[in-house]
Design an enzyme around this catalytic site. Sequence first.
Site, PDB file in Angstrom:
ATOM      1  CG  ASP A 232      10.524  56.130  65.258  1.00 34.81           C
ATOM      2  OD1 ASP A 232      10.893  57.044  66.017  1.00 34.81           O
ATOM      3  OD2 ASP A 232       9.483  56.171  64.569  1.00 34.81           O
ATOM      4  CG  LEU A 233      17.931  52.051  67.056  1.00 30.17           C
ATOM      5  CD1 LEU A 233      18.783  52.158  65.799  1.00 30.17           C
ATOM      6  CD2 LEU A 233      18.771  52.274  68.310  1.00 30.17           C
ATOM      7  CG  ASP A 234      17.067  48.293  65.897  1.00 27.20           C
ATOM      8  OD1 ASP A 234      17.538  48.186  64.751  1.00 27.20           O
ATOM      9  OD2 ASP A 234      17.774  48.300  66.918  1.00 27.20           O
ATOM     10  CD  GLU A 235      10.495  51.557  68.207  1.00 28.56           C
ATOM     11  OE1 GLU A 235       9.547  52.303  67.882  1.00 28.56           O
ATOM     12  OE2 GLU A 235      10.959  51.508  69.353  1.00 28.56           O
TER      13      GLU A 235
END
Length: 290
Positions: A232-235
């Site tokens: 989950d990109l940047d999460e």
Amino acid sequence: MSPRPQPGREFVLTLSCPDRAGLVHAVSTYLVTHSGNILESQQFDDRLQDRFFMRVHFDVSDPGVSLEDLHTGFAPVAEAYRITWQLRDAATPTRTLMMVSKFGHCLNDLLFRRSTGALNIDIPAIVSNHRDFEPLAQNYGIPFHHIPVTPQTKAEAEARLLQLVDELDIDLVVLARYMQILSDDLCKKLDGRAINIHHSFLPSFKGAKPYVQAHQRGVKLVGATAHYVTPDLDEGPIIEQDVVRVNHSHAPDELVTLGRDVEAQVLARAVEWHSENRVLVNGRCTVVFR
């Protein structure tokens, strides 16, 4: 700066498990029976998830007790209480691979902190998709690996990265402003041992020139987030965040300077805490024993 742990004499035990009575007593009994003396102990009971977390830094007075003995001795306790755990020599540096693209402020800060002894890490390699910071790596005597990334070579580049991780026995990968999106497969293989840093404007101001976008919107806070890398990109689970207050008088280039300072500080703290086994993942978030 606190004294360095004594090699082979000081250890850090971290654990998490379903909460139940007797956990602290079980850990304390284990330490006593292995000549352990607690130097620092922290614990957290997540009542919402009914899960218990603990970090114990201890030394061992008996010179005949080894890390292997400690591992063997704790195994029955872990089994009885369904404990997920790690036990490490507190003095052993975390083997850390640095990754960078064209912004070097975080990399430079981490290299300097390592050189002064502020971070207990070894850096066997620096990887970049550009050659801009090869001279910086040479100044610190660290091998530099230029691995270009294009849509056509992305899979090959990631395979080379994983090869380095395996060959160099890497514990931690730090994306010190490495401006490439890692594949889901690579994120999974580096689960819990890759840290990223980014500015605080996501998801509002994406893409190029986020500080210009933020200035145009009149933002009042500039900050940064360090987190574990996930698909989950940047999460991923957040380790550390910080902000500085700004106002209408700050030009976009001043916001960039302030933002880079915060990014470097936040990433350095995240790397320090991870290397000292102070960060435990708790689902989508973290428990950080500071």
